[in-house]
Write a protein that holds these residues in place. Sequence first.
Motif, PDB file in Angstrom:
ATOM      1  N   ASN A  34       0.794  -1.230   0.000  1.00 36.46           N
ATOM      2  CA  ASN A  34       0.000   0.000   0.000  1.00 36.46           C
ATOM      3  C   ASN A  34       0.826   1.280   0.000  1.00 36.46           C
ATOM      4  O   ASN A  34       0.252   2.369   0.069  1.00 36.46           O
ATOM      5  CB  ASN A  34      -0.918   0.018   1.231  1.00 36.46           C
ATOM      6  CG  ASN A  34      -1.902  -1.135   1.234  1.00 36.46           C
ATOM      7  OD1 ASN A  34      -2.514  -1.429   0.213  1.00 36.46           O
ATOM      8  ND2 ASN A  34      -2.043  -1.798   2.376  1.00 36.46           N
ATOM      9  N   ARG A 139      -5.522   3.992   6.947  1.00 38.31           N
ATOM     10  CA  ARG A 139      -6.291   3.651   5.747  1.00 38.31           C
ATOM     11  C   ARG A 139      -7.714   3.233   6.115  1.00 38.31           C
ATOM     12  O   ARG A 139      -7.935   2.537   7.105  1.00 38.31           O
ATOM     13  CB  ARG A 139      -5.602   2.529   4.973  1.00 38.31           C
ATOM     14  CG  ARG A 139      -4.313   2.940   4.281  1.00 38.31           C
ATOM     15  CD  ARG A 139      -3.703   1.770   3.533  1.00 38.31           C
ATOM     16  NE  ARG A 139      -4.586   1.315   2.475  1.00 38.31           N
ATOM     17  CZ  ARG A 139      -4.534   1.762   1.214  1.00 38.31           C
ATOM     18  NH1 ARG A 139      -3.633   2.665   0.870  1.00 38.31           N
ATOM     19  NH2 ARG A 139      -5.364   1.305   0.301  1.00 38.31           N
ATOM     20  N   ASN A 142      -8.345  -0.452   6.819  1.00 38.54           N
ATOM     21  CA  ASN A 142      -7.632  -1.109   7.920  1.00 38.54           C
ATOM     22  C   ASN A 142      -8.513  -1.098   9.169  1.00 38.54           C
ATOM     23  O   ASN A 142      -8.286  -0.365  10.126  1.00 38.54           O
ATOM     24  CB  ASN A 142      -6.300  -0.403   8.185  1.00 38.54           C
ATOM     25  CG  ASN A 142      -5.378  -1.217   9.075  1.00 38.54           C
ATOM     26  OD1 ASN A 142      -5.799  -2.179   9.727  1.00 38.54           O
ATOM     27  ND2 ASN A 142      -4.111  -0.835   9.124  1.00 38.54           N
ATOM     28  N   ASN A 311      -5.510   6.699  -2.265  1.00 34.82           N
ATOM     29  CA  ASN A 311      -5.893   6.128  -0.970  1.00 34.82           C
ATOM     30  C   ASN A 311      -6.979   6.991  -0.351  1.00 34.82           C
ATOM     31  O   ASN A 311      -7.197   8.132  -0.762  1.00 34.82           O
ATOM     32  CB  ASN A 311      -4.689   6.011  -0.013  1.00 34.82           C
ATOM     33  CG  ASN A 311      -4.015   7.347   0.235  1.00 34.82           C
ATOM     34  OD1 ASN A 311      -4.661   8.346   0.554  1.00 34.82           O
ATOM     35  ND2 ASN A 311      -2.695   7.386   0.115  1.00 34.82           N
ATOM     36  N   LEU A 313      -7.982   8.000   3.626  1.00 37.74           N
ATOM     37  CA  LEU A 313      -7.474   7.923   4.989  1.00 37.74           C
ATOM     38  C   LEU A 313      -8.442   8.543   5.978  1.00 37.74           C
ATOM     39  O   LEU A 313      -9.071   9.570   5.700  1.00 37.74           O
ATOM     40  CB  LEU A 313      -6.128   8.652   5.095  1.00 37.74           C
ATOM     41  CG  LEU A 313      -4.986   8.174   4.191  1.00 37.74           C
ATOM     42  CD1 LEU A 313      -3.766   9.063   4.383  1.00 37.74           C
ATOM     43  CD2 LEU A 313      -4.628   6.724   4.480  1.00 37.74           C
TER      44      LEU A 313
END
Length: 329
Positions: A34, A139, A142, A311, A313
Motif C-alpha cells: 500500500n 487507511r 484497515n 488512498n 485515509l
Amino acid sequence: MTVLSTPTSRIRAIRLREDLKQIADLIELCFLDNIDPEGQEYIRHIRQTANNFSGLILENTTPENSTLPFHGYVWVENDKIIGNITLIPLRSKEKGGYFVANVAVHPNFRGRGIGKQLTERAIRHVREHQGKHVYLQVREDNEIAIQIYRNLGFDEISRRTMWVYRPSSRLVENIPSAIKVAGREKEDWSQQRVWLDAMYPRELHWNLPIRLDKMEPTFSNWLTRLMFAEFQRSWSVRKDSKLIGAVTLDHGSETHDYCWLATSPIWEDEVIRNVFPVIARKVLFPKRLAVNYPAGRARASFEAAGMRELNTLLWMKHKISLLNESIIV
C-alpha cells in the motif's frame, strides 16, 4: 475512560545511530502493498540518513530537540526490531500537537497487541511532555487498526481521499459553451479563500502542504516566487460569467504537485470535470497532479477527469487530558 497499561520493557526509544536501517526495512516490509510515492520517499530519506549521516547524529536526542522526523519507539525481541512507531512534534503548525506515523509490526509477530502497546507508549510520551493532542492517519480499509485507535481514545475528525492524475486514455476537452476556464483574476481571491477555508479546515493543516497565505495574488507573493523560483499557477472556472470554482497548483512535495480545489458542493462536479483536463494540458508533468478532497464526494467526476484514487485515509485525533486518563502502575 482511557486506561493506559504499564509499558513493557521490550519497548525502548529509537536510537537513531543504530536503528534506522532496521526501521526502514520493517516499514517497507509492512507497507509494501500500500505504500505511496511519498512513503517511498520517506523510506529513501531514512536509508540515506542511516548510510551517509549516522555519524553526525547526536546521541540522546528526542522528538522535542531534534529536527529529524525519525524519533519514536521500537519493540525489540532477540536484538531485532519487530515493531515501530514514529512520533513527530508539529511545532509551528500546532503547539502541543504530535503526529503518530509508521505504526508497523512484523507480520510474524502480529496479533500480540504490539501495535497497541507502542501507540500507548507514544500517548504516554506526549502526556509526559505536556502535549495536548495526538494525530494520526489510517487507511479506511484497515478496520483492525481503526478499532484499536478508537479503543485508545482517538476520534475521527475527517476522511480524505487522495486523487492522482492517471488517465486510462487521452482525454478530449469538451467544455460546454457556458463554462470558461482561464487564469485567476485578482478579484476572485476573496471567494476562493472562503471556499478553501471550508475545504481545508485549519485543523487539517498539520499534515497538508497547503500555504493559504502564499496563494493570495499580492505583489510580495509574486516577487517571492520569482526570487526563489517557486512554481504556482491558479485558474478560475466561470459559468455564465459567475465564478463557480478556482484551483491553485502548487509544488507541494517531492512526489506531487497539489491542486488546491476551491468550490461549493453545488458546483464541484462541473468544476472538476472541466478544469483538470485544462490543467493537465498546461503542465509539463501531469502525472504529478494530486488532489486531497473530502472522501465520498464527486467520485464520478474525478474519474471522468482522468483522476484515480490513491488512498482514502481517516484522520484521527486523541485529546490528552489528565482528568480522563488513568495510568495503571
